[in-house]
Design a protein around this motif. Structure first.
Motif, short mmCIF file in Angstrom:
data_model
loop_
_atom_site.label_atom_id
_atom_site.label_comp_id
_atom_site.label_asym_id
_atom_site.label_seq_id
_atom_site.Cartn_x
_atom_site.Cartn_y
_atom_site.Cartn_z
N TYR A 1 -0.48 4.75 7.11
CA TYR A 1 -1.60 3.86 6.74
C TYR A 1 -1.53 2.51 7.47
CZ TYR A 1 -1.06 7.10 2.81
OH TYR A 1 -0.88 8.22 2.04
N ALA A 2 -1.02 2.51 8.72
CA ALA A 2 -0.67 1.25 9.36
C ALA A 2 -1.73 0.75 10.33
CB ALA A 2 0.65 1.41 10.11
N PRO A 3 -2.06 -0.55 10.27
CA PRO A 3 -2.88 -1.16 11.32
C PRO A 3 -2.05 -1.38 12.58
CG PRO A 3 -2.19 -2.82 9.75
CD PRO A 3 -1.68 -1.50 9.23
N ALA A 4 -2.70 -1.78 13.66
CA ALA A 4 -1.96 -2.08 14.89
C ALA A 4 -1.14 -3.35 14.72
CB ALA A 4 -2.94 -2.21 16.06
N ALA A 5 -1.68 -4.34 14.01
CA ALA A 5 -0.97 -5.60 13.80
C ALA A 5 0.15 -5.44 12.79
CB ALA A 5 -1.95 -6.66 13.31
N PRO A 6 1.24 -6.19 12.93
CA PRO A 6 2.31 -6.15 11.92
C PRO A 6 1.79 -6.59 10.56
CG PRO A 6 3.03 -7.31 13.91
CD PRO A 6 1.56 -7.10 14.05
N VAL A 7 2.39 -6.05 9.51
CA VAL A 7 1.98 -6.36 8.14
C VAL A 7 3.11 -7.13 7.44
CG1 VAL A 7 1.46 -5.34 5.89
CG2 VAL A 7 0.42 -4.39 7.95
N SER B 1 -0.72 -11.10 12.96
CA SER B 1 -0.19 -10.31 11.86
C SER B 1 -1.17 -10.37 10.69
CB SER B 1 1.19 -10.81 11.42
OG SER B 1 1.13 -12.16 11.01
N ILE B 2 -0.95 -9.49 9.72
CA ILE B 2 -1.78 -9.45 8.53
C ILE B 2 -0.89 -9.71 7.33
CG2 ILE B 2 -3.39 -8.09 7.13
CD1 ILE B 2 -3.91 -6.37 9.62
N ALA B 3 -1.18 -10.80 6.61
CA ALA B 3 -0.40 -11.17 5.43
C ALA B 3 -1.13 -10.72 4.17
CB ALA B 3 -0.18 -12.68 5.41
N PHE B 4 -0.38 -10.17 3.22
CA PHE B 4 -0.93 -9.76 1.93
C PHE B 4 -0.25 -10.57 0.84
CE2 PHE B 4 -2.05 -6.09 4.43
CZ PHE B 4 -3.21 -5.60 3.86
N SER B 5 -1.06 -11.16 -0.03
CA SER B 5 -0.49 -11.78 -1.21
C SER B 5 -0.12 -10.69 -2.21
CB SER B 5 -1.47 -12.77 -1.83
OG SER B 5 -2.60 -12.09 -2.36
N PRO B 6 0.74 -10.98 -3.18
CA PRO B 6 1.18 -9.94 -4.12
C PRO B 6 0.02 -9.32 -4.90
CG PRO B 6 2.63 -11.83 -4.23
CD PRO B 6 1.45 -12.26 -3.40
N VAL B 7 0.15 -8.01 -5.13
CA VAL B 7 -0.78 -7.26 -5.98
C VAL B 7 0.04 -6.69 -7.13
CG1 VAL B 7 -2.34 -5.27 -6.08
CG2 VAL B 7 -2.26 -6.68 -4.01
N LEU C 1 0.67 -0.30 0.97
CA LEU C 1 1.06 -1.52 1.68
C LEU C 1 2.50 -1.42 2.18
CD1 LEU C 1 -0.58 -4.29 -0.51
CD2 LEU C 1 -1.38 -3.37 1.68
N ARG C 2 3.39 -0.88 1.37
CA ARG C 2 4.79 -0.75 1.83
C ARG C 2 4.89 0.19 3.01
NH1 ARG C 2 5.88 -1.54 -3.82
NH2 ARG C 2 5.49 0.65 -4.29
N ARG C 3 4.12 1.27 2.99
CA ARG C 3 4.16 2.20 4.13
C ARG C 3 3.52 1.57 5.37
NH1 ARG C 3 5.65 7.36 1.99
NH2 ARG C 3 5.47 7.35 -0.28
N ALA C 4 2.47 0.76 5.17
CA ALA C 4 1.84 0.07 6.29
C ALA C 4 2.79 -0.94 6.93
CB ALA C 4 0.56 -0.63 5.84
N ALA C 5 3.67 -1.52 6.11
CA ALA C 5 4.58 -2.54 6.60
C ALA C 5 5.91 -1.97 7.10
CB ALA C 5 4.87 -3.55 5.50
N ALA C 6 6.13 -0.66 6.91
CA ALA C 6 7.42 -0.06 7.25
C ALA C 6 7.63 -0.05 8.77
CB ALA C 6 7.49 1.36 6.71
#
Length: 324
Positions: free
Chosen positions: A231-237, A297-303, A316-321
């Motif tokens: 589920y990953a974008p090209a940009a780092p997460v 990069s793409i930053a996510f606040s906590p959910v 989100l964890r898999r996107a950031a792995a």
């Protein structure tokens, strides 16, 4: 570019053209309530091979076989009483069950990645009607390049596959926006293989028992969506952001501003009201918007991890792995 047919105004044409293409072994992108799927005849090895090739998907990663109803599913798989109870309660809907395949099933081993089990779901809407008309189960992983962000609109699909795809059925934005929840019943317990669009709490209320959750990712692949990086974008997460770095895209939750967001390249809020269902529906679309902005990069606040937040955080964890 693929032809895009509106399933509201062109429903009959959409069904006829999709059925004809599927009969030729050609994959078709179809809308479901979860995400858009790249559908092909689950009994046809050439058609399944095309799915793997188009997605660039590893063949050890099994595909979900979509059925018109429980009756069709039972011709291909063996349902224990607890699995049948789950199916009767939540089908059609965003639930996938991993159950033993019948020896006489025509679902090809390529669809199952050679496993003696099969992952089965019954979708809603036009996808359900198409399966009923076609008369055979459809393998339908998400209609995107493997490992990338799942598509929630027909336009997402067309932009990813371009001329490699013949036909896309368009039913508007996916209502749920997250892939299905995947369960497997073993030894009288219900194992959660992948959190998804069906809230785990609803399952636990039905069964009266807690779900058994995997201890970690990266274990043996029993079902789709279990790869550590996905589920990953090209940009780092970057997860758990409490502030924004200059030039980042920020995807926040709950209407809470973060320090430094005035320097962000883009700011999106999954749900200003803090509604996890709204956040789930927006997740992949917002990830695609942030990725298209070309940010560093793409930053996510906590959910929150409660309810559908469990599935959102899983994605989100898999996107950031780390990526292979």
């Amino acid at each position: 570019m693929a032809d895009i047919l509106d399933t509201g105004t062109q429903a009959q044409e959409a069904l006829e053209r999709a059925t004809e293409a599927l009969g030729r072994g050609v994959p078709v992108a179809i809308p479901t309530e979860t995400v858009y799927g790249l559908a092909a005849d689950a009994t046809n090895p050439q058609a399944i091979t095309r799915i793997y090739e188009m997605k660039g998907r590893p063949r050890f990663n099994p595909l979900i076989s979509h059925m018109a109803d429980l009756a069709m599913a039972e011709t291909h798989a063996v349902f224990d009483p607890l699995s049948r109870k789950l199916a009767e309660a939540f089908w059609p809907g965003p639930l996938t069950l991993v159950v033993p395949v019948r020896p006489e099933s025509t679902i090809h081993p390529l669809t199952r990645a050679g496993l003696d089990t099969v992952a089965i779901r019954v979708p809603t809407g036009i996808a359900n009607r198409l399966i009923a008309v076609f008369g055979r189960p459809l393998a339908a992983p998400s209609a995107n390049t493997s490992g990338r962000i799942s598509p929630t609109t027909a336009q997402h699909v067309a932009a990813d596959f371009g001329e490699r795809l013949e036909l896309v059925l368009d039913a508007g934005p996916a209502r749920v926006g997250l892939e299905s929840t995947i369960l497997k019943v073993e030894n009288g317990m219900v194992r959660l293989l992948r959190p998804g669009g069906l809230d785990a709490a609803e399952i636990e209320r039905l069964t009266g028992m807690p779900l058994a959750r995997p201890e970690k990712t990266g274990t043996a692949i029993e079902a789709p969506g279990m790869l550590a990086s996905h589920y990953a974008p090209a940009a780092p997460v970057r997860l758990g952001a409490t502030g924004v770095r200059p030039g980042e895209a920020l995807i926040r939750f709950g209407g809470q501003p973060l320090p430094g967001e005035e320097r962000a390249a883009l700011v999106l809020d999954l749900s200003p009201a803090g509604d996890l269902a709204e956040a789930a529906a927006n997740l992949f679309g917002y990830m695609k918007r942030a990725d298209a902005a070309g940010t560093s990069s793409i930053a996510f606040s906590p959910v929150p991890e409660t309810g559908l937040g469990e599935a959102i955080n899983d994605r989100l964890r898999r996107a950031a792995a780390p990526r292979g």
